[in-house]
Design an enzyme around this catalytic site. Sequence first.
Site, PDB file in Angstrom:
ATOM      1  N   GLU A 228      15.052   2.139   6.187  1.00  0.00           N
ATOM      2  CA  GLU A 228      15.959   1.324   6.982  1.00  0.00           C
ATOM      3  C   GLU A 228      17.272   2.062   7.267  1.00  0.00           C
ATOM      4  O   GLU A 228      17.805   2.004   8.370  1.00  0.00           O
ATOM      5  CB  GLU A 228      16.258  -0.011   6.292  1.00  0.00           C
ATOM      6  CG  GLU A 228      15.070  -0.970   6.227  1.00  0.00           C
ATOM      7  CD  GLU A 228      14.567  -1.398   7.601  1.00  0.00           C
ATOM      8  OE1 GLU A 228      15.282  -1.184   8.605  1.00  0.00           O
ATOM      9  OE2 GLU A 228      13.454  -1.938   7.672  1.00  0.00           O
TER      10      GLU A 228
ATOM     11  N   TYR B  55      21.922  -6.690   8.891  1.00  0.00           N
ATOM     12  CA  TYR B  55      20.538  -6.408   9.278  1.00  0.00           C
ATOM     13  C   TYR B  55      19.734  -5.852   8.102  1.00  0.00           C
ATOM     14  O   TYR B  55      18.648  -6.342   7.780  1.00  0.00           O
ATOM     15  CB  TYR B  55      20.455  -5.437  10.467  1.00  0.00           C
ATOM     16  CG  TYR B  55      19.098  -4.803  10.501  1.00  0.00           C
ATOM     17  CD1 TYR B  55      17.995  -5.530  10.943  1.00  0.00           C
ATOM     18  CD2 TYR B  55      18.875  -3.531   9.971  1.00  0.00           C
ATOM     19  CE1 TYR B  55      16.706  -4.999  10.884  1.00  0.00           C
ATOM     20  CE2 TYR B  55      17.601  -2.991   9.903  1.00  0.00           C
ATOM     21  CZ  TYR B  55      16.525  -3.733  10.374  1.00  0.00           C
ATOM     22  OH  TYR B  55      15.272  -3.215  10.285  1.00  0.00           O
TER      23      TYR B  55
ATOM     24  N   ASP C 173      17.755  -7.013  14.599  1.00  0.00           N
ATOM     25  CA  ASP C 173      18.135  -5.653  14.952  1.00  0.00           C
ATOM     26  C   ASP C 173      18.158  -5.561  16.487  1.00  0.00           C
ATOM     27  O   ASP C 173      18.044  -6.572  17.176  1.00  0.00           O
ATOM     28  CB  ASP C 173      17.156  -4.642  14.345  1.00  0.00           C
ATOM     29  CG  ASP C 173      15.855  -4.599  15.119  1.00  0.00           C
ATOM     30  OD1 ASP C 173      15.418  -5.664  15.603  1.00  0.00           O
ATOM     31  OD2 ASP C 173      15.276  -3.517  15.270  1.00  0.00           O
TER      32      ASP C 173
ATOM     33  N   CYS D 212       7.961  -4.931  24.557  1.00  0.00           N
ATOM     34  CA  CYS D 212       9.168  -5.545  25.118  1.00  0.00           C
ATOM     35  C   CYS D 212      10.278  -4.493  25.151  1.00  0.00           C
ATOM     36  O   CYS D 212      11.322  -4.641  24.520  1.00  0.00           O
ATOM     37  CB  CYS D 212       9.573  -6.762  24.300  1.00  0.00           C
ATOM     38  SG  CYS D 212      10.787  -7.822  25.113  1.00  0.00           S
TER      39      CYS D 212
ATOM     40  N   CYS E  60       4.864  -6.776  30.142  1.00  0.00           N
ATOM     41  CA  CYS E  60       4.694  -8.220  29.954  1.00  0.00           C
ATOM     42  C   CYS E  60       3.226  -8.654  30.051  1.00  0.00           C
ATOM     43  O   CYS E  60       2.839  -9.666  29.466  1.00  0.00           O
ATOM     44  CB  CYS E  60       5.536  -8.985  30.974  1.00  0.00           C
ATOM     45  SG  CYS E  60       7.298  -8.581  30.869  1.00  0.00           S
TER      46      CYS E  60
ATOM     47  N   CYS F 207       1.802  -8.701  26.678  1.00  0.00           N
ATOM     48  CA  CYS F 207       2.668  -9.257  25.637  1.00  0.00           C
ATOM     49  C   CYS F 207       2.140 -10.601  25.140  1.00  0.00           C
ATOM     50  O   CYS F 207       1.854 -11.496  25.942  1.00  0.00           O
ATOM     51  CB  CYS F 207       4.091  -9.439  26.176  1.00  0.00           C
ATOM     52  SG  CYS F 207       5.204 -10.130  24.942  1.00  0.00           S
TER      53      CYS F 207
ATOM     54  N   CYS G   3       7.772 -16.941  27.376  1.00  0.00           N
ATOM     55  CA  CYS G   3       8.995 -16.174  27.593  1.00  0.00           C
ATOM     56  C   CYS G   3       9.745 -16.668  28.832  1.00  0.00           C
ATOM     57  O   CYS G   3       9.239 -16.588  29.956  1.00  0.00           O
ATOM     58  CB  CYS G   3       8.650 -14.698  27.742  1.00  0.00           C
ATOM     59  SG  CYS G   3      10.104 -13.649  28.007  1.00  0.00           S
TER      60      CYS G   3
END
Length: 335
Positions: A32, A115, A133, A185, A192, A195, A201
Site C-alpha cells: 500500500e 486510505y 482511493d 472504469c 462501459c 462493466c 451507473c
Amino acid sequence: MLAWYDVHARDLPWRAPPGAPFADPYRVWLSEIMLQQTNVATVRPKFEHFTARWPDFASLAAADEAELMTAWAGLGYYARARNLVACARTVVERHGGAFPGNEDELRALPGIGAYTAAAIASIAFGERAVVVDGNVERVVSRLFAIDEPLPGARAAIRAATDSITPETRAGDFAQAMMDLGSSICTPRNPKCLVCPLSDRCAAFAHGQPDAYPVKPARTARPERFGTIFWAERDGKVLLVRRPPRGLLGGMRALPTGPWSESPPGLADPPLTAGWRMLDTSVVHVFTHFRLQLSLAVARVREHSNAGEWWPVGDIESAGLPTVFAKAAAEVRRAT
DNA sequence: AAAGCGTGGAG
DNA sequence: TCTCCAAGCTT
C-alpha cells in the site's frame, strides 16, 4: 462486485494466497505504501526486492536506513521510505511487533493516512472499512454522477462509498473497486460495455462517464534552474547526503548549488576547484516544478571530506534519485 | 488547508 | 512534445 472479483481479481504478490482468508498485514502495508501514486508495474519488482531483503517488521525495524533509502531510489516520494522505517520501529516498540487490527490505531502510525488505514484494516484484518482511493473516487463519482468538483466532492464520495460497502468482505470489495477502476472504469475511454456496474451507473446513463470526477483546473508548472557539481578524483565522484526533510530528503545525491528562477552558474560549489561548465544540460520534471540543470565538472587532487567519494563506474549502485542518475549519465556521456 | 512531495508510462 | 495520471500523506 464480489462475484465479479471472484472471477476477475488480478494476481498480485501481496494478495492472499489461494485458500487463505486474509493477506499478510506486513505485505499489505508495504504494498500500500509503495502503491501510493505509483503504478503496479513500477511497484512489483521493488516489492519483490524489499520482501526478500526485509521479510517482516522485525527485520525492517532493524534495517540500515542508508541501505533502505538506496533500495527505494527511483520510486519517488521519498518521505514514504523514511516513514516506512519509522512505522516499523513504532510497531516493534509499541505494538509488540504486529500491527493493531483497527483503523484508528493504524491511522496514527507514520505514513498511514485515511486510505491506507482503511485498506489494511479491511484487506488484512477483515474489518469493515470505507476504502476510498483514486480508483474508488472515480468509480463512485461516475456511479452516482457526483458533479461537484474535487476536492470538495470527497465527503459525498465517501458517503456514497459507505452506502455500497458490504458488512463482510469489505477488503475484497475495495480491491474489486480498485481492479475495476484500473482495468475498466479508467480515466479515459472507460470500457462501459464490459462493466458489471454499467446498468446501475448514472454517468453511463447520461452518456458522459469520462466527465467524472470533475477536477479543478491545473496551474502551470514553474521552471527553475540549477547546477550539478561533478567533482572527480582518482576515478571517484563526490556524493553528498541531502538534508533529512524536503525534496529528495535523506537521499544520496550529487552536490548542487541553489535552484532558482535563473541559471545560478557556479554559485555554491561543494569545494574549490577549477570548475568547467559543460555545454549540455539535463531537464527533469518534478510534481510542482520543472528543473533545468547545468553541469559543472572539475578534476580534484586533494582529499575532501565534503561527502563520500564513489567509484564512477559503479554509480548505478549509489541509489541516486532519478534526477541525479540522469545528470550522472549525461556527464559521463559528454566527457 | 493549500502546498509540497517523484517518477515513468499512456495517449 | 505535452498533458494527464497512479492503491496519498504531511505540514
